[in-house]
Design a protein around this motif. Structure first.
Motif, PDB file in Angstrom:
ATOM      1  N   THR A 231      35.808  51.101  44.024  1.00  0.00           N
ATOM      2  CA  THR A 231      36.774  49.993  43.968  1.00  0.00           C
ATOM      3  C   THR A 231      36.398  48.961  45.026  1.00  0.00           C
ATOM      4  OG1 THR A 231      38.225  51.307  45.409  1.00  0.00           O
ATOM      5  CG2 THR A 231      38.714  51.315  43.053  1.00  0.00           C
ATOM      6  N   LEU A 232      36.367  47.693  44.633  1.00  0.00           N
ATOM      7  CA  LEU A 232      35.929  46.622  45.527  1.00  0.00           C
ATOM      8  C   LEU A 232      37.009  45.560  45.656  1.00  0.00           C
ATOM      9  CD1 LEU A 232      32.303  46.083  44.137  1.00  0.00           C
ATOM     10  CD2 LEU A 232      33.072  47.723  45.861  1.00  0.00           C
ATOM     11  N   LYS A 233      37.260  45.160  46.882  1.00  0.00           N
ATOM     12  CA  LYS A 233      38.216  44.085  47.127  1.00  0.00           C
ATOM     13  C   LYS A 233      37.562  42.742  46.843  1.00  0.00           C
ATOM     14  CE  LYS A 233      41.026  41.969  50.779  1.00  0.00           C
ATOM     15  NZ  LYS A 233      42.161  41.741  49.870  1.00  0.00           N
ATOM     16  N   THR A 234      38.327  41.837  46.268  1.00  0.00           N
ATOM     17  CA  THR A 234      37.846  40.488  45.997  1.00  0.00           C
ATOM     18  C   THR A 234      38.900  39.476  46.422  1.00  0.00           C
ATOM     19  OG1 THR A 234      37.147  38.969  44.247  1.00  0.00           O
ATOM     20  CG2 THR A 234      38.703  40.671  43.629  1.00  0.00           C
ATOM     21  N   LYS A 235      38.442  38.297  46.821  1.00  0.00           N
ATOM     22  CA  LYS A 235      39.379  37.285  47.313  1.00  0.00           C
ATOM     23  C   LYS A 235      40.267  36.733  46.194  1.00  0.00           C
ATOM     24  CE  LYS A 235      36.294  35.804  51.047  1.00  0.00           C
ATOM     25  NZ  LYS A 235      35.492  34.675  51.601  1.00  0.00           N
ATOM     26  N   GLY A 236      39.748  36.707  44.991  1.00  0.00           N
ATOM     27  CA  GLY A 236      40.508  36.148  43.869  1.00  0.00           C
ATOM     28  C   GLY A 236      39.909  36.580  42.551  1.00  0.00           C
ATOM     29  N   ARG A 237      40.299  35.880  41.485  1.00  0.00           N
ATOM     30  CA  ARG A 237      39.832  36.244  40.147  1.00  0.00           C
ATOM     31  C   ARG A 237      38.744  35.316  39.628  1.00  0.00           C
ATOM     32  NH1 ARG A 237      44.324  36.728  35.929  1.00  0.00           N
ATOM     33  NH2 ARG A 237      42.538  37.638  34.805  1.00  0.00           N
TER      34      ARG A 237
ATOM     35  N   ALA B  58      35.056  33.555  39.115  1.00  0.00           N
ATOM     36  CA  ALA B  58      33.717  34.125  38.971  1.00  0.00           C
ATOM     37  C   ALA B  58      32.983  34.163  40.309  1.00  0.00           C
ATOM     38  CB  ALA B  58      32.917  33.325  37.948  1.00  0.00           C
ATOM     39  N   SER B  59      33.193  33.157  41.123  1.00  0.00           N
ATOM     40  CA  SER B  59      32.525  33.116  42.432  1.00  0.00           C
ATOM     41  C   SER B  59      33.036  34.229  43.345  1.00  0.00           C
ATOM     42  CB  SER B  59      32.750  31.748  43.084  1.00  0.00           C
ATOM     43  OG  SER B  59      34.131  31.465  43.222  1.00  0.00           O
ATOM     44  N   ASP B  60      34.347  34.544  43.250  1.00  0.00           N
ATOM     45  CA  ASP B  60      34.913  35.626  44.064  1.00  0.00           C
ATOM     46  C   ASP B  60      34.350  36.970  43.632  1.00  0.00           C
ATOM     47  OD1 ASP B  60      36.560  33.783  45.413  1.00  0.00           O
ATOM     48  OD2 ASP B  60      38.078  33.912  43.832  1.00  0.00           O
ATOM     49  N   ILE B  61      34.248  37.167  42.320  1.00  0.00           N
ATOM     50  CA  ILE B  61      33.702  38.427  41.797  1.00  0.00           C
ATOM     51  C   ILE B  61      32.235  38.568  42.197  1.00  0.00           C
ATOM     52  CG2 ILE B  61      33.274  39.774  39.729  1.00  0.00           C
ATOM     53  CD1 ILE B  61      36.253  39.349  40.397  1.00  0.00           C
ATOM     54  N   GLU B  62      31.494  37.478  42.078  1.00  0.00           N
ATOM     55  CA  GLU B  62      30.076  37.506  42.437  1.00  0.00           C
ATOM     56  C   GLU B  62      29.894  37.863  43.900  1.00  0.00           C
ATOM     57  OE1 GLU B  62      26.225  34.443  42.653  1.00  0.00           O
ATOM     58  OE2 GLU B  62      28.229  33.724  42.069  1.00  0.00           O
ATOM     59  N   GLU B  63      30.676  37.262  44.756  1.00  0.00           N
ATOM     60  CA  GLU B  63      30.558  37.514  46.195  1.00  0.00           C
ATOM     61  C   GLU B  63      30.833  38.979  46.527  1.00  0.00           C
ATOM     62  OE1 GLU B  63      32.658  36.099  50.422  1.00  0.00           O
ATOM     63  OE2 GLU B  63      33.119  35.060  48.532  1.00  0.00           O
ATOM     64  N   ALA B  64      31.880  39.552  45.927  1.00  0.00           N
ATOM     65  CA  ALA B  64      32.243  40.939  46.222  1.00  0.00           C
ATOM     66  C   ALA B  64      31.173  41.913  45.728  1.00  0.00           C
ATOM     67  CB  ALA B  64      33.593  41.260  45.587  1.00  0.00           C
TER      68      ALA B  64
ATOM     69  N   LYS C  53      47.695  37.232  39.524  1.00  0.00           N
ATOM     70  CA  LYS C  53      47.214  36.352  40.588  1.00  0.00           C
ATOM     71  C   LYS C  53      46.165  37.008  41.477  1.00  0.00           C
ATOM     72  CE  LYS C  53      51.396  33.501  40.914  1.00  0.00           C
ATOM     73  NZ  LYS C  53      52.465  33.007  41.803  1.00  0.00           N
ATOM     74  N   SER C  54      46.004  38.309  41.392  1.00  0.00           N
ATOM     75  CA  SER C  54      45.040  39.027  42.228  1.00  0.00           C
ATOM     76  C   SER C  54      44.315  40.058  41.373  1.00  0.00           C
ATOM     77  CB  SER C  54      45.747  39.704  43.409  1.00  0.00           C
ATOM     78  OG  SER C  54      46.777  40.575  42.937  1.00  0.00           O
ATOM     79  N   ALA C  55      43.199  40.543  41.892  1.00  0.00           N
ATOM     80  CA  ALA C  55      42.399  41.480  41.109  1.00  0.00           C
ATOM     81  C   ALA C  55      41.636  42.429  42.021  1.00  0.00           C
ATOM     82  CB  ALA C  55      41.425  40.732  40.201  1.00  0.00           C
ATOM     83  N   VAL C  56      41.217  43.542  41.448  1.00  0.00           N
ATOM     84  CA  VAL C  56      40.356  44.526  42.119  1.00  0.00           C
ATOM     85  C   VAL C  56      39.215  44.835  41.168  1.00  0.00           C
ATOM     86  CG1 VAL C  56      40.180  46.903  42.934  1.00  0.00           C
ATOM     87  CG2 VAL C  56      42.192  45.527  43.525  1.00  0.00           C
TER      88      VAL C  56
ATOM     89  N   GLY D   6      34.912  39.153  30.012  1.00  0.00           N
ATOM     90  CA  GLY D   6      35.792  38.250  30.751  1.00  0.00           C
ATOM     91  C   GLY D   6      35.038  37.149  31.466  1.00  0.00           C
ATOM     92  N   LYS D   7      35.703  35.995  31.640  1.00  0.00           N
ATOM     93  CA  LYS D   7      35.082  34.855  32.311  1.00  0.00           C
ATOM     94  C   LYS D   7      34.752  35.138  33.766  1.00  0.00           C
ATOM     95  CE  LYS D   7      37.284  31.271  29.475  1.00  0.00           C
ATOM     96  NZ  LYS D   7      38.203  30.097  29.488  1.00  0.00           N
ATOM     97  N   GLU D   8      35.427  36.150  34.346  1.00  0.00           N
ATOM     98  CA  GLU D   8      35.190  36.423  35.767  1.00  0.00           C
ATOM     99  C   GLU D   8      33.776  36.933  36.028  1.00  0.00           C
ATOM    100  OE1 GLU D   8      37.525  40.038  34.127  1.00  0.00           O
ATOM    101  OE2 GLU D   8      37.328  37.877  33.787  1.00  0.00           O
ATOM    102  N   PHE D   9      33.059  37.348  34.965  1.00  0.00           N
ATOM    103  CA  PHE D   9      31.693  37.841  35.137  1.00  0.00           C
ATOM    104  C   PHE D   9      30.656  36.824  34.662  1.00  0.00           C
ATOM    105  CE2 PHE D   9      34.266  41.752  34.359  1.00  0.00           C
ATOM    106  CZ  PHE D   9      34.182  42.258  35.643  1.00  0.00           C
ATOM    107  N   SER D  10      31.043  35.564  34.608  1.00  0.00           N
ATOM    108  CA  SER D  10      30.141  34.533  34.079  1.00  0.00           C
ATOM    109  C   SER D  10      28.963  34.251  35.010  1.00  0.00           C
ATOM    110  CB  SER D  10      30.921  33.244  33.802  1.00  0.00           C
ATOM    111  OG  SER D  10      31.564  32.788  34.976  1.00  0.00           O
ATOM    112  N   ASN D  11      29.034  34.688  36.265  1.00  0.00           N
ATOM    113  CA  ASN D  11      27.923  34.494  37.202  1.00  0.00           C
ATOM    114  C   ASN D  11      26.995  35.708  37.234  1.00  0.00           C
ATOM    115  OD1 ASN D  11      29.079  32.064  37.779  1.00  0.00           O
ATOM    116  ND2 ASN D  11      29.716  32.566  39.862  1.00  0.00           N
TER     117      ASN D  11
END
Length: 314
Positions: free
Chosen positions: A190-196, A198-204, A174-177, A225-230
């Protein structure tokens, strides 16, 4: 020349010949042994002992033969344990402090097998997935692969500024770093992100890249991974090339995968929920790893190597 020790049958035979008054020369010819070997046994028998006594005497002497087991002083054990508590590996301890450890690095690992040190204190080893594992997670439909990276950066393996990136997930996924590691210095970020998402990863990542000097980092290599789609948005905004490893090939980002394993050991376990942790906490974990000498860096720390490259770029 290989020497064959006397068997129990031969000892009993020598004893029988001796009691019958057979000469040493005849005993030697009958057994095919040297005269000196037979004399050793007969002289022992002349003292009133038996063949069985000779064999027991032989076994007692044999226990004292061979290389003695290595042992360390208590001061050495305490020194090593202190470094293990600081997440040093045994080879790094020996390489960084060669004069303080009286045995070799290989012997240190053998001592660990003898339970001289706690196995759980040693760095994680082994594969997380069995052989033949097939990656089934989401994959990028369009991506820049490593062949394009090789064409754009022919000096990729020798120049500073290329990152490998990934995310490590927390409890119940449910959470990621976000984790990033610079290839030459092995410095971990290491970067904190609000969630998993793609928009959260992009913002961080956007927030972090906006805080570092422009064009300090030339490229980032992610997994599929889909989290890097942006990734296109990140690449265009910061003028940084982004590439993707082939699906199911974590070895193409081996340094990043290894670094994630180290972070798992030092404060980011799978059972942990990353939602409530702060960026300060994440930075402290990375800082701890970056201050530990690395064997592959000639026992310098990632910070030291990174600073040397930054000075050369200035």
């Amino acid at each position: 020349m290989t020497y064959l020790h006397l068997t129990t049958n031969e000892l009993v035979t020598i004893e029988a010949y001796y009691q019958e008054g057979t000469t040493v020369t005849d005993i030697m010819k009958a057994l095919g042994r040297s005269k000196q070997t037979v004399y050793h046994v007969i002289n022992f028998l002349k003292d009133g002992h038996s063949a069985y006594d000779y064999y027991e005497h032989y076994k007692a002497n044999k226990k004292r033969c061979g290389r003695r087991k290595t042992s360390l002083s208590q001061a050495e054990k305490d020194f090593i344990q202190t470094r293990l508590d600081q997440s040093f590996s045994l080879d790094v301890i020996k390489g960084t402090y060669p004069d303080k450890i009286s045995c070799s690095m290989r012997t240190l690992y053998r001592l660990a097998d003898r339970s001289m040190f706690k196995k759980e204190d040693l760095p994680w080893k082994g594969k997380r997935k069995p052989n033949g594992h097939s990656e089934k997670r989401g994959k990028q439909a369009f991506r820049r692969d490593l062949r394009e990276r090789a064409e754009l950066y022919p000096d990729f393996h020798t120049e500073f500024g290329h990152l490998e990136g990934d995310t490590i997930v927390g409890e119940k996924h449910k959470s990621a770093v976000i984790t990033l590691v610079e290839r030459l210095s092995k410095a971990i970020m290491t970067l904190k992100t609000k969630g998993r998402k793609a928009s959260d990863i992009e913002e961080a990542i956007n927030q972090w890249l906006s805080q570092v000097p422009s064009h300090l980092f030339k490229s980032i290599t992610f997994d599929c991974g889909k989290e890097f789609s942006n990734w296109k948005s990140i690449s265009n905004r910061h003028d940084i090339d982004i590439f993707f490893a082939d699906p199911g090939c974590p070895s193409q980002r081996g340094l990043n995968e290894h670094s994630n394993g180290l972070l798992r050991q030092n404060g980011l376990p799978k059972q942990m929920d990353f939602t409530g942790i702060s960026q300060q906490f994440l930075s402290a974990i990375a800082d701890k790893r970056n201050r530990i000498p690395r064997k592959s860096l000639n026992y310098l720390t990632p910070y030291q190597v990174c600073l040397s490259h930054l000075k050369s770029l200035a």
